[in-house]
Design an enzyme around this catalytic site. Structure first.
Site, PDB file in Angstrom:
ATOM      1  N   LYS A  42      37.787  52.496  53.722  1.00  0.00           N
ATOM      2  CA  LYS A  42      37.845  51.614  52.557  1.00  0.00           C
ATOM      3  C   LYS A  42      37.358  52.329  51.301  1.00  0.00           C
ATOM      4  O   LYS A  42      36.392  53.096  51.340  1.00  0.00           O
ATOM      5  CB  LYS A  42      36.987  50.375  52.833  1.00  0.00           C
ATOM      6  CG  LYS A  42      37.040  49.291  51.772  1.00  0.00           C
ATOM      7  CD  LYS A  42      36.160  48.120  52.181  1.00  0.00           C
ATOM      8  CE  LYS A  42      36.226  46.970  51.190  1.00  0.00           C
ATOM      9  NZ  LYS A  42      35.372  45.833  51.601  1.00  0.00           N
TER      10      LYS A  42
ATOM     11  N   SER B 288      37.706  41.537  51.960  1.00  0.00           N
ATOM     12  CA  SER B 288      38.135  42.462  50.929  1.00  0.00           C
ATOM     13  C   SER B 288      38.636  43.804  51.467  1.00  0.00           C
ATOM     14  O   SER B 288      39.205  44.592  50.713  1.00  0.00           O
ATOM     15  CB  SER B 288      36.962  42.728  49.967  1.00  0.00           C
ATOM     16  OG  SER B 288      35.858  43.335  50.645  1.00  0.00           O
TER      17      SER B 288
ATOM     18  N   SER C  73      34.518  40.443  55.291  1.00  0.00           N
ATOM     19  CA  SER C  73      35.488  41.372  54.716  1.00  0.00           C
ATOM     20  C   SER C  73      36.089  42.376  55.692  1.00  0.00           C
ATOM     21  O   SER C  73      37.074  43.037  55.362  1.00  0.00           O
ATOM     22  CB  SER C  73      34.860  42.130  53.540  1.00  0.00           C
ATOM     23  OG  SER C  73      34.654  41.255  52.454  1.00  0.00           O
TER      24      SER C  73
END
Length: 607
Positions: free
Chosen positions: A213, A290, A314
């Site tokens: 990420k 996210s 997330s």
């Protein structure tokens, strides 16, 4: 239509004056220390079902950041959504600001042997035989190909680069990976190929494609955290988890997309560096966020392992919306050094994978103390005791059925059947009650948004115009929280952690649906302005918040599909430091699903 939304916006705000007695002082609710005495009603029926996008989002964002917005509009919204609840409570417990739990003295002793022997033991675990039809490629599939000589890490790397180029040039771009460099990928893959030829792989992750990420530092990419204003220079130092991946021989294929600054659950990011990632199962539905790109990359076959961060689901939300496995570890178990400091008391890093076994493998490599990360220094040794047992005898699974049922009908049906299936392995289901869930919901929001707002205080003042509209809106709402709210929330954390300790004296794990709904559909305007939907936000994180708020570990596992073919996952939560029970139960849950549907967007990089 946009004008209609604006009119409705005004009407809702007007009638909100009378909502929940917003402007009337109510008698405080006094809690008795250590006693669950009268939980407040839990649910979201009173949250205004208003979806903002396009012009309505622009107007709402502007108003929320004006004097009128800060003095009238934002306080009104907070009252309408019950966020002011904590101000009406008297909570006697001392606050717990960091949910680090000292390991119990009676915890199972670690197995004899070094970590690499434990890893090999995990690799040998018996899992469900491949079903007829489609199956995701797992770490074991890659290792089998490498060791047999059928394919090399270098060949896989070339296939991935080709897939990434295709995904970018497609009519509907996948946008899972937002930064990658072919030369870097090939360099790591060739080094791994040489090790396999010498019969000297570094670990079970040697040669395994993985993405990380964008919130986490990866050399030589830009550490943008989903924004256009951060990460102006190439990164020169890896995060701790990135370094561990490199030391294990993993092939990092790039950094994955994310919701801007982690402030959203859809993954909708409209800025020029990112774009909105598409759900491989349905490109017109969001991936979840996210860690949106990480979920999409795994489900699309670009890699069997991705790393995300989880402060409010997330990791688990995109894993669930994209039909793969997601692990949120015990707070402190995996170092967050090198991850952008957004929320310091709720965030854990964790893997998104194609199987529970892969989650166990990656966990074993990434977990462990980091001298620079104080919250993980007291963690116990890793322990996979009994995770390969063929049954679940003597395992008690706790279910709060009222909480469990607070989801869509098809979600409930699939998850209930999966729970009943576990009884066939000898598990015992125990009815229980998790106290004060509405207080947990509000307290988690108060903690994570207060910490993020403080972390982004300078950014909000200096880069406001460069932020997405939905980011500006949520940061404007976050500014409403006070020291009173934050301390009250952490007093509630103390209570809730004590309640869970008592619950885990009676059961080994707690099971809920992962998310109350399937992946959220997108609208055309979302790809231009972004979107904001409080009802969807609160609904999506409903089952996620308890683990983030208290620091307990959680695993989400696919159990089926909706009538529309969208994935459905179930969630397993355990006590602090006991990820092993998640893997043990999770491997049995995996056997429940009759088939694995192939995503609409999928690349087989082993071909």
């Amino acid at each position: 239509m946009e004008l209609i939304w604006l009119v409705l916006l005004v009407i809702v705000f007007y009638f909100g004056l009378f909502h929940r007695g917003s402007w009337v002082w109510t008698k405080p609710v006094v809690r008795e220390k250590g006693t669950a005495d009268g939980s407040l009603p839990y649910g979201f029926t009173d949250v205004p079902a208003m979806r903002l996008s396009g012009l309505s989002l622009k107007v709402a964002t502007h108003l929320s950041n004006t004097i009128f917005g800060q003095l009238i509009l934002v306080p009104l919204i907070m009252r309408m959504t019950n966020i002011t609840l904590l101000r009406r409570l008297v909570i006697p417990e001392d606050p717990v600001f960091i949910p680090v739990v000292v390991p119990e003295s009676n915890i199972e002793p670690p197995r004899e042997g070094r970590s690499d022997s434990i890893l090999n033991e995990v690799l040998q675990l018996s899992v469900t035989e491949e079903r007829p039809g489609f199956n995701f490629k797992s770490i074991s599939d890659f290792l089998e190909g490498y060791k047999s000589g059928k394919i090399t890490p270098t060949q896989v790397a070339k296939n991935i680069i080709s897939a990434l180029e295709d995904a970018d040039q497609a009519v509907t771009p996948l946008r899972a990976i937002v930064q990658y460099e072919g030369d870097e990928i090939i360099k790591m893959a060739e080094a791994s190929t040489a090790r396999y030829r010498a019969n000297a792989p570094l670990s079970p992750l040697d040669g395994i494609p993985v993405c990380v990420k964008e919130e986490i530092k990866v050399v030589p990419y830009y550490h943008r955290v989903g924004t256009v204003y951060l990460g102006k220079e190439r990164e020169t130092e890896d995060a701790t988890v990135t370094r561990k991946l490199r030391e294990a021989g993993a092939v990092i294929i790039g950094v994955s997309n994310m919701h801007e600054l982690g402030l959203g659950i859809t993954g909708c990011n409209v800025n020029r560096y990112h774009g909105v990632p598409r759900n491989p199962y349905s490109p017109h539905h969001f991936t979840g966020g996210s860690s949106s790109g990480s979920g999409a990359a795994v489900a699309a076959g670009l890699c069997p392992l991705a790393i995300g961060s989880d402060g409010g689901g997330s990791v688990r939300i995109p894993a669930s919306f994209c039909g793969v496995v997601g692990l949120k570890v015990t707070f402190g178990r995996i170092s967050t050094i090198g991850s952008h400091p957004l929320s310091y008391s709720t965030v854990s890093l964790g893997p998104i994978c194609t199987s529970v076994k892969d989650a166990a493998i990656s966990y074993a490599i990434l977990a462990g103390p980091d001298p620079n990360y104080p919250y993980g220094l007291q963690q116990p040794p890793l322990n996979f005791h009994n995770i390969g047992n063929p049954d679940l005898k003597n395992i008690k699974i706790g279910i709060d059925w009222k909480f469990f049922k607070d989801c869509d009908t098809e979600i409930f049906d699939a998850c209930q059947k999966a729970v009943q299936y576990l009884k066939s392995f000898g598990a015992t289901l125990v009815d229980l009650h998790i106290p004060e869930l509405e207080e947990v919901r509000i307290s988690h929001i108060a903690c994570i948004l207060s910490e993020i707002r403080q972390s982004l205080h300078v950014d909000f003042n200096n880069h406001y115009d460069k932020m997405n509209l939905d980011t500006r809106t949520i940061l404007a709402l976050s500014s409403y929280f006070t020291a009173l709210d934050y301390i009250q929330a952490n007093r509630q954390r103390s209570r809730t952690m004590q309640f869970l300790k008592e619950i885990f004296n009676d059961v080994q794990c707690i099971i809920t649906p992962a998310i109350p709904c399937t992946a959220v559909p997108s609208e055309p305007s979302d790809f231009i302005t972004g979107c904001s939907d409080s009802r969807t936000l609160y609904c999506t994180i409903r089952y996620m918040q308890l683990a983030n708020f208290t620091g307990i570990p959680s695993l989400v596992v696919p159990v089926g599909y909706s009538f529309a073919g969208l994935p459905i996952n179930i969630q397993i939560m355990g006590k602090w430091w006991d990820e092993a029970i998640l893997f043990r139960v999770g491997m049995k849950v995996e056997q429940f699903r009759a088939e694995t549907k192939k995503p609409q967007i999928y690349y087989d990089v082993l071909q």
